[in-house]
Design a protein around this motif. Structure first.
Motif, PDB file in Angstrom:
ATOM      1  N   CYS A   1       0.988  -1.254   0.102  1.00  0.00           N
ATOM      2  CA  CYS A   1      -0.075   0.136   0.135  1.00  0.00           C
ATOM      3  C   CYS A   1       0.809   1.067   0.050  1.00  0.00           C
ATOM      4  N   SER A   2       1.959   1.318   0.658  1.00  0.00           N
ATOM      5  CA  SER A   2       2.841   2.426   0.812  1.00  0.00           C
ATOM      6  C   SER A   2       3.642   2.477  -0.486  1.00  0.00           C
ATOM      7  N   PHE A   3       4.052   1.465  -1.141  1.00  0.00           N
ATOM      8  CA  PHE A   3       5.020   1.528  -2.306  1.00  0.00           C
ATOM      9  C   PHE A   3       4.320   1.541  -3.503  1.00  0.00           C
ATOM     10  N   ARG A   4       2.987   1.062  -3.570  1.00  0.00           N
ATOM     11  CA  ARG A   4       1.862   1.232  -4.767  1.00  0.00           C
ATOM     12  C   ARG A   4       2.820   0.634  -5.986  1.00  0.00           C
ATOM     13  N   PRO A   5       3.405  -0.663  -6.162  1.00  0.00           N
ATOM     14  CA  PRO A   5       3.895  -0.877  -7.421  1.00  0.00           C
ATOM     15  C   PRO A   5       3.107  -1.207  -8.435  1.00  0.00           C
TER      16      PRO A   5
END
Length: 166
Positions: free
Chosen positions: A62-66
């Motif tokens: 969720c924090s990286f959104r790859p």
């Protein structure tokens, strides 16, 4: 393997990060008694650790959104985790070096997870029909390679090359 893939992706200009699930497991030791004790503790704490691993994996995603998430083996990745990551818009790929259906490399939830991956990478083309029968959407072959920063050739005193591992 994940570290070698990550390094190769960085060299190609792709940002990436590695989620290290092993920090949630009991430490491994070369002492036979300690190793058996670690395995026993992992079995007892398995449901709690599995939840912690998957919650942290989703949180990182969720924090990286790859755009793409590569899962190596996926022994600790639950079906709901794959679904959650896909809802974020990420493609979820499984890269399995071993035989995916070997009982040594499976868990009770593996069959359901298997069908959820958007794509499977495997070095075993003789198993591709079985992958498809068991619900794989896309199966791709990849060749095993090596990391030249770890494996390289050295010349011995006779002028012959010998393989070395760092």
């Amino acid at each position: 393997m994940p570290r070698a893939f990550s390094q190769a992706l960085w060299q190609l200009g792709y940002q990436n990060t590695i989620f290290d699930y092993t920090k949630f497991l009991a430490p491994r030791n070369t002492n036979l008694f300690a190793r058996k004790m670690s395995q026993w503790l992992d079995k007892i704490n398995s449901p709690r650790r599995l939840t912690a691993i998957n919650d942290s994996f989703v949180e990182l995603t969720c924090s990286f959104r790859p755009e793409l998430v590569m899962v190596f083996k996926g022994l600790h990745v639950l079906p709901d985790t794959i679904r959650s990551i896909q809802k974020l818009g990420s493609l979820v790929i499984n890269c399995h070096v071993d035989e995916f259906f070997n009982p040594t490399y499976t868990r009770p939830y593996t069959a359901e997870s298997f069908q959820l991956y958007d794509m499977h990478f495997s070095m075993r083309p003789h198993l591709f029909d079985e992958y498809r029968r068991k619900g794989a959407r896309v199966v791709c072959f990849y060749e095993c390679g090596y990391d030249p920063t770890v494996f390289y050739r050295l010349e011995n005193t006779n002028g012959q090359f010998i393989p070395r591992c760092q």
